[in-house]
Write an enzyme that holds these catalytic residues in place. Structure first.
Site, PDB file in Angstrom:
ATOM      1  N   ASP A 226     -83.506 -51.250-115.239  1.00 15.78           N
ATOM      2  CA  ASP A 226     -83.904 -49.847-115.070  1.00 15.78           C
ATOM      3  C   ASP A 226     -85.422 -49.722-114.965  1.00 15.78           C
ATOM      4  O   ASP A 226     -85.953 -49.091-114.045  1.00 15.78           O
ATOM      5  CB  ASP A 226     -83.383 -48.993-116.229  1.00 15.78           C
ATOM      6  CG  ASP A 226     -81.896 -48.708-116.113  1.00 15.78           C
ATOM      7  OD1 ASP A 226     -81.304 -49.042-115.068  1.00 15.78           O
ATOM      8  OD2 ASP A 226     -81.313 -48.164-117.068  1.00 15.78           O
TER       9      ASP A 226
ATOM     10  N   LYS B 188     -75.511 -48.313-109.860  1.00 18.10           N
ATOM     11  CA  LYS B 188     -76.098 -47.296-110.727  1.00 18.10           C
ATOM     12  C   LYS B 188     -75.841 -45.904-110.138  1.00 18.10           C
ATOM     13  O   LYS B 188     -74.868 -45.691-109.413  1.00 18.10           O
ATOM     14  CB  LYS B 188     -77.596 -47.576-110.897  1.00 18.10           C
ATOM     15  CG  LYS B 188     -77.906 -48.887-111.625  1.00 18.10           C
ATOM     16  CD  LYS B 188     -77.608 -48.774-113.106  1.00 18.10           C
ATOM     17  CE  LYS B 188     -78.104 -49.976-113.870  1.00 18.10           C
ATOM     18  NZ  LYS B 188     -78.003 -49.794-115.336  1.00 18.10           N
TER      19      LYS B 188
ATOM     20  N   SER C  57     -72.165 -54.931-115.420  1.00 18.81           N
ATOM     21  CA  SER C  57     -72.792 -53.876-116.216  1.00 18.81           C
ATOM     22  C   SER C  57     -72.655 -54.187-117.695  1.00 18.81           C
ATOM     23  O   SER C  57     -71.549 -54.467-118.176  1.00 18.81           O
ATOM     24  CB  SER C  57     -72.151 -52.518-115.921  1.00 18.81           C
ATOM     25  OG  SER C  57     -72.663 -51.516-116.789  1.00 18.81           O
TER      26      SER C  57
ATOM     27  N   ARG D  54     -79.308 -48.430-105.664  1.00 24.57           N
ATOM     28  CA  ARG D  54     -80.757 -48.340-105.817  1.00 24.57           C
ATOM     29  C   ARG D  54     -81.514 -49.359-104.966  1.00 24.57           C
ATOM     30  O   ARG D  54     -82.651 -49.088-104.559  1.00 24.57           O
ATOM     31  CB  ARG D  54     -81.137 -48.490-107.293  1.00 24.57           C
ATOM     32  CG  ARG D  54     -80.798 -47.250-108.115  1.00 24.57           C
ATOM     33  CD  ARG D  54     -81.069 -47.442-109.586  1.00 24.57           C
ATOM     34  NE  ARG D  54     -80.981 -46.168-110.302  1.00 24.57           N
ATOM     35  CZ  ARG D  54     -80.953 -46.057-111.625  1.00 24.57           C
ATOM     36  NH1 ARG D  54     -81.008 -47.144-112.379  1.00 24.57           N
ATOM     37  NH2 ARG D  54     -80.869 -44.866-112.201  1.00 24.57           N
TER      38      ARG D  54
END
EC number: 2.5.1.19
Length: 429
Positions: free
Chosen positions: A316, A343, A171, A347
């Site tokens: 994203d 996230k 991240s 996802r």
């Protein structure tokens, strides 16, 4: 609260939309303003769940706010917290949790000034181990209160300047957190990034904002930063929060499917956000884009080109490609998005599951999705996993012949509370 929203089939999308302020910029700006010694006036500050969690946390640390219409005055404390609360609740706001871990480690004054950071159930499943492993060897006091490597945790003082290393493959928020915190230490530091760095544009965003707030950091190489210590955040006086470039991706996609034109105000060629590069993706998929300083206009033909692309830099916005792939003329592959799994939800798994419910053929790998175009549409209810981006992405299925139902549309309050009302205004049959 509305449990679901039914979207009848749409054919057209046209008009003008003004984006909400960027969550990524807003929460960085709130924290940087709180670290200034003189007030900062923030314009276009996003009002959402995530920014509310950051404001509540900073308020509990002694920072005060004054709101007047679209302006927020932040009365910072220069990093010296006034009797900080013993516990901060941050919901599922990663853009609040991660930087506060690092900044509190750098600014809490003594071991008696402990602060517990906690969140909702999903936050307690989102890893922070790589960040903690970077600061503990340099003296940061961190106690895990649940499972090792995850919140909740207790922070105390003790972070010392020196050489820091962190794995950049999980991240970029961990890296941004350290870049915000290390200048506050009394001595100089270096920060070395290991591995294949994910979401690098968000690091560049942080560096630009730090410069705007008077912080100097030297990039010795793309993997190493020299950070002078003893710095103080300087108020820029006033600071404008750009529109959310990730949110712009949904309107670009809707304009491609619904032919447009759609004018998107708040993000343009001067944007400091990496997700503005989604405009290049949407062009590759068949749209035409015209750029201005702080806006863009997107049009399409309704025809979608399948693509095969690495999305490491803009994970994203990459989510928006998945539902578009159903309308494409050939298979689409979304590559290098392993961090989707850490996230708001996993996802990759969630996206594959919901696409398959629609009838799509999907190959889910550790860090990629390959999606076949969908030939026969059926109306289903999409589960959103308490993830705002899942809800907004799957709204695009309304451009099919079957329409779609979105469960728990209220999850969009995280970043875009008015999304579905705006969708209904711009998109029609």
């Amino acid at each position: 609260m509305v449990n679901s929203i039914h979207l009848e089939p749409r054919q057209h999308c046209r008009g003008t939309v003004t984006l909400p302020g960027s969550k990524s910029i807003a929460n960085r700006a709130l924290l940087m303003a709180a670290l200034c010694q003189t007030p900062v006036i923030l314009h276009n500050l996003l009002v959402s769940d995530d920014t509310s969690r950051m404001r509540e946390a900073l308020n509990a640390l002694g920072v005060s706010f004054e709101d007047d219409k679209l302006i927020t005055r932040v009365n910072g404390l220069g990093g010296g917290w006034n009797k900080p609360a013993s516990e901060l609740y941050l919901g599922n706001a990663g853009t609040a949790m991660r930087p506060l871990i690092a900044v509190l480690a750098a600014t809490l004054k003594n071991e008696h000034q402990a602060v517990v950071l906690k969140g909702d159930a999903r936050m307690h499943e989102r890893p922070v181990k790589h960040l903690i492993d970077a600061i503990q060897p340099r003296g940061a006091g961190v106690n895990y209160l649940g499972e090792t490597g995850f919140p909740p945790l207790e922070m105390t003082s003790g972070l010392k300047p020196g050489d820091f290393e962190i794995d950049g493959s999980v991240s970029s928020q961990f890296i941004s957190a350290l870049l915000m915190a290390l200048p506050l230490l009394p001595g100089d530091s270096t920060l070395t990034l290991k591995g294949n760095v994910v979401s690098r544009p968000y690091i560049e965003l942080t560096l630009q904002m730090l410069s705007d707030f008077g912080i100097s950091i030297k990039e010795d190489s793309p993997q190493c930063y020299a950070i002078p210590g003893g710095q103080c955040y300087q108020s820029p006086g006033e600071y404008w929060v750009e529109g959310d470039a990730s949110a712009a991706s949904y309107w670009m996609a809707a304009a491609l499917l619904g032919k447009g034109p759609v004018e998107i105000i708040g993000v343009g060629k001067n944007s400091i956000q990496g997700d503005k590069r989604f405009a290049e993706v949407i062009e590759a998929m068949g749209a035409s884009v015209s750029y201005r300083k702080n806006s863009m206009t997107v049009s399409g033909t309704g025809s979608v080109q399948g693509i095969d692309q690495d999305f490491n830099d803009i994970p994203d916005a990459a989510m928006t490609v998945a539902p578009l792939a159903l309308f494409a003329n050939k298979p689409t592959t979304i590559r290098n998005v392993a961090n989707w799994r850490v996230k708001e939800t996993d996802r990759l798994h969630a996206m594959a599951t919901e696409l398959r419910k629609l009838g799509a053929t999907v190959d889910e790998g550790e860090d990629f999705l390959r999606i076949e175009p969908l030939k026969h549409w059926r109306h289903i209810a999409i589960d959103t996993y308490d993830d705002h981006r899942m809800a907004m992405c799957f709204s695009l299925v309304a451009f099919s012949s079957a329409g779609v139902t979105i469960n728990d549309p209220g999850c969009c309050a995280k970043t875009y509370p008015d999304y579905f009302s705006e969708f209904s205004r711009l998109c029609h049959s």
